[in-house]
Design an enzyme around this catalytic site. Sequence first.
Site, PDB file in Angstrom:
ATOM      1  CG  HIS A   1     -13.078   3.956  -6.912  1.00 13.74           C
ATOM      2  ND1 HIS A   1     -12.276   4.221  -7.985  1.00 13.74           N
ATOM      3  CD2 HIS A   1     -12.665   2.762  -6.412  1.00 13.74           C
ATOM      4  CE1 HIS A   1     -11.413   3.221  -8.137  1.00 13.74           C
ATOM      5  NE2 HIS A   1     -11.617   2.321  -7.194  1.00 13.74           N
TER       6      HIS A   1
ATOM      7  CB  VAL B   1     -16.839 -20.517   9.139  1.00 12.79           C
ATOM      8  CG1 VAL B   1     -18.188 -21.227   9.019  1.00 12.79           C
ATOM      9  CG2 VAL B   1     -16.976 -19.280  10.028  1.00 12.79           C
TER      10      VAL B   1
ATOM     11  CB  CYS C   1      16.303  -2.978   2.975  1.00  9.58           C
ATOM     12  SG  CYS C   1      15.745  -3.310   4.652  1.00  9.58           S
TER      13      CYS C   1
ATOM     14  CB  CYS D   1      13.757  -3.717  10.386  1.00  9.31           C
ATOM     15  SG  CYS D   1      12.501  -3.918   9.124  1.00  9.31           S
TER      16      CYS D   1
END
Lengths: 487, 415
Positions: A52, A173, A444, A449
């Site tokens: 920004h 934590v 896809c 993959c």
Amino acid sequence: MKREFDILIIGGGVVGCAIARELSKYRVNALLVEKECDVAMGISGRNSGVVHAGFYMKPGSLKAELNIKGHRMMPKLCEELDVPYQRVGKLVVAKNEQEVECLYKLKEAGDENGTKNLRIIDKEEIKKLEPNVEGIKALHSPTSAILDPFIFTIALAENALRNGIRILLDTEVLGIEENGSFTVKTTKGEFKSDFVVNSAGLFSDRISEMVGISKYKIYPCRGEYHILDKNKRDLINGMIYPVPPREFGGLGVHLTPTTDDNIFIGPSAEYIGEVDNVANTAEIMERLFKEAKELLPKISKRDLIRSFAGIRPKLIKANSKEPGDFVIEESPDVRGFINLIGIESPGLTAAPAIAEKVVEIIKKKMKLKINQKFKPKRKAPVRFSKLSDREKSELIRKNPNYGEIVCRCETVTKQEIIDALKNPLGARSIYGVRKRSKATCGRCQGGFCIPKIVKIMEELFQPPIDDITLKGEGSQLFIGKTKDLRR
Amino acid sequence: MIQKEIDIVIVGGGPAGLSAAISAKRNGIDNILIIERNENLGGILNQCIHEGFGVEIFKENLTGPEYMQRFIDEVEKLGIPYMLNSMVIDINSDKELTVCCRDDLYKIKAKSIILSMGCRERTRGQICIPGTRPSGIYTAGTAQNLINLRNYMVGKRIVILGSGDVGLIMARRFTLEGAKVLAVVEILPYSSGLPRNMAQCLDDFGIPLFLRHTIVNTHGNRRLEAVTIAEVDENLKPIKGTEKKIECDTLLLSVGLIPENELSKNSGVIIDETTGGAIVDENLETSVRGIFACGNVLHVHDIVDFVTLEAEKAGISASRFVKNKLERYEMIKVNPGVGIRYVLPHFISTKRDVKFFLRVMKPGRNKMILIKDENRIIKRIPKLRVNPAEMIRFELKKNEIKGVKELWIEMENVN
């Protein structure tokens, strides 16, 4: 491993990683702990990825100051860290006279904050800059930019690691004891530290409470997004924003190109109960698409490839009249405990400036010696798809793994998957591969993959089946091998 | 970079590609190259280990790998060259292909190209399923790959969205593996799979099918914990108050297949919005001269045998093109009319007999397919049953369409 540190950072988001990297310029014993299996798993990876320029922030606020500073630091930092960064510019588009008034207010705030080169432009100029966008006037901010928030956070963490900061993933934590120094109890055992930096984002109020500071409350405000197929990238040049709505929920549903040539539609702004509910909802998914179609009539639902949501860690309640500011301070009650609370937008842009501010606070309490061996640069792994044919050919001849395409939609090669899996932080989930290599990010969505990536994981690590996860513990891809249920 | 010149390049070594290659070779072209991205020839059929293939062509009931092996053996016997682990990353309008493989980047100049890349699965993102994004949400084909080729079990309590054939086949596969398929959820009032798969994959195993339902939410942040289903109204919008939560660890999506035409678009091939495949003439030639398309990249087929037959045709056309023997007749347009979703080919010459493929919009009984030109009905083909899941094939003889200027195919009720 070592259990005593000068400084312990809680949270591996962009702010925690920026602080780690800033600290690595000094000779300190510092540890960063992250409860998830990777960095950038929270809000740092669930936003528009915008750098920004600073005109949205209330003049005089910490947000405005650190936004402007972060925006100025970003080009050099992204170059040093080899992070995709594009100064694409932004148009805030007014659709009627009433909105035009708001543009002037934004410009005024920007000018006061120190945003450069803001201009109000007319219809003709809008058409010149963005032929597919309709509006009567717009605020043009040429210095607004986009970056890859995953890679940015990863790069900060990798560079910090290289310069001597310890980073522990999958480390949550559980409690903090204060007795002169701090004892931080985690799922990976106890650590002692003189300073604790609370950059836990959505969980920062809970961490703060662990040391007895209960005056802060995070109000989670969800923002949903759609992602458009990259074949629609050419419909816009830069970012297209509406005039921000009156309530301080968000900046309005906007169109933001990504450094991978997708376009984000979103985000919505909806206060919700839980800080981890990143679900998408039917009504908002429908509304986002409708609003985006008003801005860009040439898109259709077929062009959507994925939806996601992120949650803003707000310090203000719904319908507040004031926007709320960042809290960045050493707690007056608990010495050595540095709180960062309410780090929402423009937190990504401001992160490097926030990091400097935190280090300044520490410097007042502790002598920090310069780390003479500090190496500011980090080299990103090769992105095959961005190379010329000649470079591709040379690379394949050197290493045949570059010749094997694993992710067909984003053209990601086997070597890039290997690089992603062998990352310095040791993150090994499918999300880890996705963020680093961009495999599975295409149209896809990993259908082709993911089986191949799993195979490469096997080749490299022979992982037990439970270690093959989408995004860490509990998100296993498989329940076992075939025939297991028949035994 | 390695440069090559090839007469016919075939992109994709699945059912369409191999059949096209064999046919081109038998029609006298020797300089052929098949480019396959996977490590084996055979394409998607390698993971289709169920039977039901080859009934039309071989009159035998074969599994996917058995069916493919016949073509692989033929390719080997004819000595047709192929590249494996090789991915075409670009095709330009000059029919130059850029191919990535483990030796180098290839630039291949082709006289003719046959597109046979198949299709991909529609994903959750495209149909905007609300909810969380945990692991355990797979497209049916990806799950099929993981289970059948990699021996990974993806889940044990399964809900399937969509009654497409791959989803139905996977419902049975999961059940045989000992997983529980809790529901198949279909948004339409009828199944989108073949009737035989409905019977053999769901009915035979007592798997419940929820028609007119869809998934309205997914639960769980890490691994899927449940889905919420709801009934839909006639506009396919969920009806409030009908929601039902089903605890499950896996959601399988079988919600449609999309021809993979990103490369085709690069080369300038014009795509039909309805089929998602190229616009072709009776030679299966696309809008780019010398580029042909066949198989699921052209339109999604129901039965692989028809892919094989279509691809043979593409192989013949490409070989004629290379030999400069592809006749250039003036073409007329073929339009889908009332009740017809699409009809292929899009253009015909009227100088030859032509075989057409079409799909209807809705299932029905006692229908009549009408073939019309501007003035008259040329032919009526009665159909006892029609189903969008099943392709309809018919042939028109050249004497039936002589002199016709444009064709419309429509469907009509028979009283």
